[in-house]
Design a protein around this motif. Structure first.
Motif, PDB file in Angstrom:
ATOM      1  N   GLY A  39       0.854  -1.387   0.170  1.00  0.00           N
ATOM      2  CA  GLY A  39       0.173  -0.155   0.057  1.00  0.00           C
ATOM      3  C   GLY A  39       0.635   1.380  -0.064  1.00  0.00           C
ATOM      4  O   GLY A  39       0.647   2.084   1.168  1.00  0.00           O
ATOM      5  N   GLU A  40       1.743   1.435  -0.933  1.00  0.00           N
ATOM      6  CA  GLU A  40       2.249   2.683  -0.835  1.00  0.00           C
ATOM      7  C   GLU A  40       1.889   4.486  -0.833  1.00  0.00           C
ATOM      8  O   GLU A  40       0.636   4.256  -1.855  1.00  0.00           O
ATOM      9  CB  GLU A  40       3.603   2.219  -2.239  1.00  0.00           C
ATOM     10  N   GLY A  41       2.196   5.071   0.166  1.00  0.00           N
ATOM     11  CA  GLY A  41       1.323   6.094   0.404  1.00  0.00           C
ATOM     12  C   GLY A  41       1.920   6.963  -0.880  1.00  0.00           C
ATOM     13  O   GLY A  41       2.000   8.339  -0.408  1.00  0.00           O
ATOM     14  N   ALA A  42       2.150   6.716  -2.750  1.00  0.00           N
ATOM     15  CA  ALA A  42       2.371   7.866  -3.340  1.00  0.00           C
ATOM     16  C   ALA A  42       1.286   8.472  -3.774  1.00  0.00           C
ATOM     17  O   ALA A  42       0.154   8.120  -3.129  1.00  0.00           O
ATOM     18  CB  ALA A  42       2.978   7.342  -4.392  1.00  0.00           C
ATOM     19  N   GLY A  43       1.240   9.884  -3.739  1.00  0.00           N
ATOM     20  CA  GLY A  43       0.403  10.858  -4.099  1.00  0.00           C
ATOM     21  C   GLY A  43       0.268  11.802  -3.168  1.00  0.00           C
ATOM     22  O   GLY A  43      -1.461  12.337  -3.068  1.00  0.00           O
ATOM     23  N   VAL A  44       0.020  11.909  -1.888  1.00  0.00           N
ATOM     24  CA  VAL A  44      -0.010  12.109  -0.493  1.00  0.00           C
ATOM     25  C   VAL A  44      -0.043  13.389  -0.179  1.00  0.00           C
ATOM     26  O   VAL A  44      -0.782  14.423   0.305  1.00  0.00           O
ATOM     27  CB  VAL A  44      -0.210  11.162   0.583  1.00  0.00           C
ATOM     28  N   SER A  45       0.862  13.716  -0.992  1.00  0.00           N
ATOM     29  CA  SER A  45       1.496  15.012  -1.060  1.00  0.00           C
ATOM     30  C   SER A  45       0.433  15.940  -1.092  1.00  0.00           C
ATOM     31  O   SER A  45       0.156  17.698   0.135  1.00  0.00           O
ATOM     32  CB  SER A  45       2.451  15.480  -1.771  1.00  0.00           C
ATOM     33  N   SER A  46      -0.611  15.573  -2.342  1.00  0.00           N
ATOM     34  CA  SER A  46      -1.536  17.425  -2.066  1.00  0.00           C
ATOM     35  C   SER A  46      -2.753  16.835  -1.017  1.00  0.00           C
ATOM     36  O   SER A  46      -3.392  17.797  -1.244  1.00  0.00           O
ATOM     37  CB  SER A  46      -2.278  16.615  -3.738  1.00  0.00           C
ATOM     38  N   SER A  47      -2.790  15.988  -0.911  1.00  0.00           N
ATOM     39  CA  SER A  47      -3.939  15.709   0.597  1.00  0.00           C
ATOM     40  C   SER A  47      -3.754  16.240   1.714  1.00  0.00           C
ATOM     41  O   SER A  47      -4.161  16.741   2.549  1.00  0.00           O
ATOM     42  CB  SER A  47      -4.464  14.231   0.675  1.00  0.00           C
ATOM     43  N   ALA A  48      -2.168  16.852   1.661  1.00  0.00           N
ATOM     44  CA  ALA A  48      -1.253  17.399   3.383  1.00  0.00           C
ATOM     45  C   ALA A  48      -1.117  18.582   2.438  1.00  0.00           C
ATOM     46  O   ALA A  48      -0.591  20.001   3.740  1.00  0.00           O
ATOM     47  CB  ALA A  48      -0.225  16.863   2.766  1.00  0.00           C
ATOM     48  N   THR A  49      -1.366  19.410   1.507  1.00  0.00           N
ATOM     49  CA  THR A  49      -1.155  20.618   1.718  1.00  0.00           C
ATOM     50  C   THR A  49      -1.836  21.682   1.787  1.00  0.00           C
ATOM     51  O   THR A  49      -1.394  22.879   2.953  1.00  0.00           O
ATOM     52  CB  THR A  49      -1.523  20.877   0.055  1.00  0.00           C
ATOM     53  N   ALA A  50      -2.723  21.783   2.139  1.00  0.00           N
ATOM     54  CA  ALA A  50      -3.946  22.044   3.185  1.00  0.00           C
ATOM     55  C   ALA A  50      -3.326  21.992   4.779  1.00  0.00           C
ATOM     56  O   ALA A  50      -3.676  23.360   5.561  1.00  0.00           O
ATOM     57  CB  ALA A  50      -5.328  21.715   3.021  1.00  0.00           C
ATOM     58  N   THR A  51      -3.246  21.080   5.145  1.00  0.00           N
ATOM     59  CA  THR A  51      -2.608  21.013   7.020  1.00  0.00           C
ATOM     60  C   THR A  51      -1.235  22.129   6.736  1.00  0.00           C
ATOM     61  O   THR A  51      -1.232  22.459   7.699  1.00  0.00           O
ATOM     62  CB  THR A  51      -1.977  19.617   7.098  1.00  0.00           C
ATOM     63  N   LEU A  52      -0.451  21.360   6.177  1.00  0.00           N
ATOM     64  CA  LEU A  52       0.777  22.275   5.946  1.00  0.00           C
ATOM     65  C   LEU A  52       0.748  23.917   6.383  1.00  0.00           C
ATOM     66  O   LEU A  52       1.628  24.473   6.966  1.00  0.00           O
ATOM     67  CB  LEU A  52       1.757  21.851   5.136  1.00  0.00           C
ATOM     68  N   ALA A  53      -0.435  24.313   4.693  1.00  0.00           N
ATOM     69  CA  ALA A  53      -0.502  25.509   4.930  1.00  0.00           C
ATOM     70  C   ALA A  53      -1.190  26.216   5.846  1.00  0.00           C
ATOM     71  O   ALA A  53      -0.283  27.269   6.680  1.00  0.00           O
ATOM     72  CB  ALA A  53      -1.401  26.080   3.931  1.00  0.00           C
ATOM     73  N   GLY A  54      -2.021  25.550   7.060  1.00  0.00           N
ATOM     74  CA  GLY A  54      -2.372  26.382   8.040  1.00  0.00           C
ATOM     75  C   GLY A  54      -1.509  26.173   9.025  1.00  0.00           C
ATOM     76  O   GLY A  54      -1.505  27.453  10.308  1.00  0.00           O
ATOM     77  N   VAL A  55      -0.780  25.118   8.893  1.00  0.00           N
ATOM     78  CA  VAL A  55       0.537  25.484  10.072  1.00  0.00           C
ATOM     79  C   VAL A  55       1.159  26.116  10.110  1.00  0.00           C
ATOM     80  O   VAL A  55       1.882  27.109  11.135  1.00  0.00           O
ATOM     81  CB  VAL A  55       1.517  23.523  10.016  1.00  0.00           C
ATOM     82  N   ARG A  56       1.980  26.033   8.678  1.00  0.00           N
ATOM     83  CA  ARG A  56       2.768  27.407   8.229  1.00  0.00           C
ATOM     84  C   ARG A  56       2.040  28.722   8.456  1.00  0.00           C
ATOM     85  O   ARG A  56       2.740  29.832   9.011  1.00  0.00           O
ATOM     86  CB  ARG A  56       2.996  27.331   7.023  1.00  0.00           C
ATOM     87  N   ALA A  57       0.681  29.150   8.192  1.00  0.00           N
ATOM     88  CA  ALA A  57       0.328  30.484   8.668  1.00  0.00           C
ATOM     89  C   ALA A  57       0.223  31.149   9.791  1.00  0.00           C
ATOM     90  O   ALA A  57      -0.043  31.940  10.230  1.00  0.00           O
ATOM     91  CB  ALA A  57      -1.383  30.168   7.506  1.00  0.00           C
TER      92      ALA A  57
END
Length: 168
Positions: A39-57
């Motif tokens: 179950g390689e989780g490739a492509g999950v970066s796009s699903s983390a974009t909003a979370t990381l944006a909130g962290v950095r904001a």
């Protein structure tokens, strides 16, 4: 002694050694307890974009952009950790973080957060935000890109090995 006799004497022991070696390897492979990651989780970066944006904001920083090169480096690390069933920033002898970045064409400053456990992406970022070093990596103003990936443990599919790679 003729050349044919010499070749016969040399080739028989070599064949015997080869066959014994192959039989031993087959026996070891049959007894192996190494689990294969699934179950390689490739492509999950796009699903983390909003979370990381909130962290950095929350720290007054711009959002990070998902990056395929960084995600590939993260996926390699997650796969390596899952295959070894342990967390590590290296991928074997002489394969440290810097050499992995270079091998993936990543130049300049970079950092990596890793984790292992039975948790989803939201819990993952919560754990990292409550760790000074991991939080520092995610809030580093020098970084503008990221790649996130996971690989499931072959013995227990609920366990994921995560890697987040950040870079310029």
């Amino acid at each position: 002694m003729s050349i044919a006799e010499i070749e016969t004497r040399i080739s028989k022991p070599n064949r015997r050694v080869l066959l014994i070696g192959l039989a031993a390897m087959a026996g070891l492979a049959a007894c192996s307890t190494v689990s294969v990651p699934t179950g390689e989780g490739a492509g999950v970066s796009s699903s983390a974009t909003a979370t990381l944006a909130g962290v950095r904001a929350s720290a007054g920083l711009p959002a990070l952009v998902p990056d395929a090169q960084l995600e590939q480096a993260a996926l390699q690390q997650a796969g390596y950790m899952a295959s070894r069933e342990r967390m590590s920033h290296t991928t074997g002898w002489g394969k440290d973080f810097a050499s992995r970045m270079k091998d993936n064409g990543v130049h300049g400053a970079a950092a990596e957060n890793i984790a292992e456990g039975r948790f989803d992406q939201q819990k993952l970022f919560d754990i990292w935000m409550h760790s000074a070093g991991h939080r520092h990596n995610m809030l580093d103003p020098d970084f503008s890109r990221f790649g996130l990936a996971y690989v499931r443990d072959g013995r227990d599919s609920a366990v994921r090995y995560w890697s987040l790679v950040l870079g310029r």
